[in-house]
Design a protein around this motif. Structure first.
Motif, short mmCIF file in Angstrom:
data_model
loop_
_atom_site.label_atom_id
_atom_site.label_comp_id
_atom_site.label_asym_id
_atom_site.label_seq_id
_atom_site.Cartn_x
_atom_site.Cartn_y
_atom_site.Cartn_z
N SER A 172 2.42 -0.90 3.74
CA SER A 172 1.76 -2.13 3.57
C SER A 172 0.37 -2.14 4.71
CB SER A 172 2.45 -3.50 3.57
OG SER A 172 2.95 -3.88 4.78
N VAL A 173 -0.49 -3.08 4.20
CA VAL A 173 -1.64 -3.26 4.97
C VAL A 173 -1.69 -4.69 5.19
CG1 VAL A 173 -2.91 -1.16 4.31
CG2 VAL A 173 -3.58 -3.34 3.21
N LEU A 174 -2.42 -5.23 6.43
CA LEU A 174 -2.76 -6.48 6.66
C LEU A 174 -4.25 -6.71 6.52
CD1 LEU A 174 -1.64 -9.19 7.45
CD2 LEU A 174 -2.09 -8.34 9.97
N ILE A 190 -8.03 2.21 0.00
CA ILE A 190 -7.94 1.51 1.20
C ILE A 190 -9.62 1.80 1.82
CG2 ILE A 190 -7.15 0.83 3.50
CD1 ILE A 190 -5.38 -0.18 1.45
N LEU A 191 -9.85 3.08 1.93
CA LEU A 191 -11.07 3.41 2.58
C LEU A 191 -12.23 3.29 1.82
CD1 LEU A 191 -9.94 7.06 4.09
CD2 LEU A 191 -9.94 4.75 5.42
N ALA A 208 -4.13 -0.87 9.09
CA ALA A 208 -3.77 -0.06 7.89
C ALA A 208 -2.57 0.55 7.91
CB ALA A 208 -4.97 1.07 7.73
N GLY A 209 -1.83 0.31 9.24
CA GLY A 209 -0.53 0.88 9.33
C GLY A 209 -0.59 2.35 9.29
N ASP A 210 0.30 3.24 8.72
CA ASP A 210 0.24 4.67 8.62
C ASP A 210 -0.40 5.27 7.20
OD1 ASP A 210 1.35 4.50 10.89
OD2 ASP A 210 3.09 5.64 10.36
N ALA A 237 0.88 -1.14 0.20
CA ALA A 237 0.03 -0.15 -0.05
C ALA A 237 0.93 1.18 0.02
CB ALA A 237 -0.82 -0.04 1.15
N PRO A 238 1.52 1.51 -1.12
CA PRO A 238 2.94 2.37 -1.08
C PRO A 238 2.31 3.82 -0.87
CG PRO A 238 2.23 1.61 -3.35
CD PRO A 238 1.35 0.72 -2.60
N GLY A 239 3.19 4.77 -0.49
CA GLY A 239 2.83 6.20 -0.59
C GLY A 239 3.46 6.83 0.54
#
Ligand SMILES: [Zn+2]
Length: 302
Positions: free
Chosen positions: A215-217, A262-263, A229-231, A207-209
């Motif tokens: 990344s996300v799990l 993601i959202l 969602a990490g950061d 989930a780059p940027g």
């Protein structure tokens, strides 16, 4: 060992425990999220304050925390936080931080040897420093039996393959050397890219940027869905403003595209949104209402 209570909830066959190291007013709201019109904080004060915004200081309220999962009989830690004793000269607030992660894990009956998998959603200081502990003057893996899942593109960006140091910040080399390199040296790391199936319930996805390897799990178990969602997102106000990236994001445009995707998926698939730094209850539903993304119910631990 006396086991204490920690906020825990279950999704499908996965038990999720939140281990909060610290939460409180953290950064000036406008400094963290300059793209969000400043009046938006006040306009949403009824639900932002006091758990996500401190109106008196106009500060975003954030948490440093780890998510500890039990899935298919294995213990998995999502992000290891600030660790203990690490030198962070360019961020005095984080210098020689004393993380409560290991004592907190001990209080819920988890010893370092019990941890099977460590996931670093990306390789920023507040997600990897707890990977290691200081033993006899040397940094060694804090979880000596664990497989550490490391995003390959972040390893290339923050590690020695980035010979010129392009895009690196002041402590990045130091952080890599004391928190990532010892894990590689111990043979415990598994670099991955694109997607990586952790088990039947859990899959990592790039989930780059925010960083190149961010990344996300994803969790899919029974009827339940969630995304760690990490950061990808730092404040719940960004659900209403998905195109606004934080100043900590390395590529603002790519981060905005990723966040929106993601959202939108969280709303469409009814995934519980579980970011790294949300304070309050830490996890929240995302809904699409009248064509707009909105927050649903916050998670409640038992
Ligand atoms: Zn972070």
């Amino acid at each position: 060992m006396t086991q204490q209570h920690a906020p825990t909830f279950t999704l499908g066959d996965v038990e999720i425990t939140r281990v909060v190291d610290w939460q409180g007013p953290f950064a000036p709201a406008a400094g963290l999220l300059p793209g969000i019109p400043h009046e938006e904080w006040g306009r949403n004060a009824d639900w932002l304050a006091p758990e996500h915004w401190d109106p008196a200081g106009d500060l975003a309220v954030m948490a440093l925390q780890a998510w500890v999962l039990r899935s298919e009989g294995r213990t998995i830690i999502v992000d290891t936080g600030m660790g203990a004793e690490h030198e962070r000269p360019s961020t005095p607030g984080f210098d020689r931080w004393q993380s409560e992660l290991l004592p907190a894990l001990g209080r819920i009956g988890i010893r370092p040897d019990d941890v099977d998998i460590v996931i670093n959603t990306h390789l920023h200081v507040d997600h990897v420093s707890g990977n290691t502990v200081l033993r006899d003057g040397e940094w060694v893996p804090a979880f000596p039996r664990a497989q550490y899942l490391v995003p390959e593109l972040d390893d290339a960006h923050f590690g020695p393959r980035n010979e010129s140091g392009a895009g690196l910040q002041a402590d990045d080399r130091l952080i890599y050397d004391d928190s990532i390199r010892p894990v590689h040296d111990a043979g415990l790391s598994t670099p991955w890219n694109g997607s990586y199936r952790v088990d039947e319930n859990l899959t990592l996805e790039s989930a780059p940027g925010h960083t190149p390897g961010s990344s996300v799990l994803r969790l899919a178990s029974g009827q339940d869905r969630a995304v760690f969602a990490g950061d990808v997102i730092h404040s719940p106000l960004q659900v209403l403003h998905p195109h606004c990236s934080s100043t900590a994001c390395l590529d603002h445009q790519q981060a905005a595209l990723t966040r929106s995707a993601i959202l939108e998926r969280a709303a469409a698939e009814r995934e519980l949104l579980i970011p790294a730094h949300f304070a309050g209850a830490g996890a929240v539903e995302v809904r699409r209402v009248d064509g707009e993304l909105r927050l649903g119910r916050w998670a409640t631990g038992d």
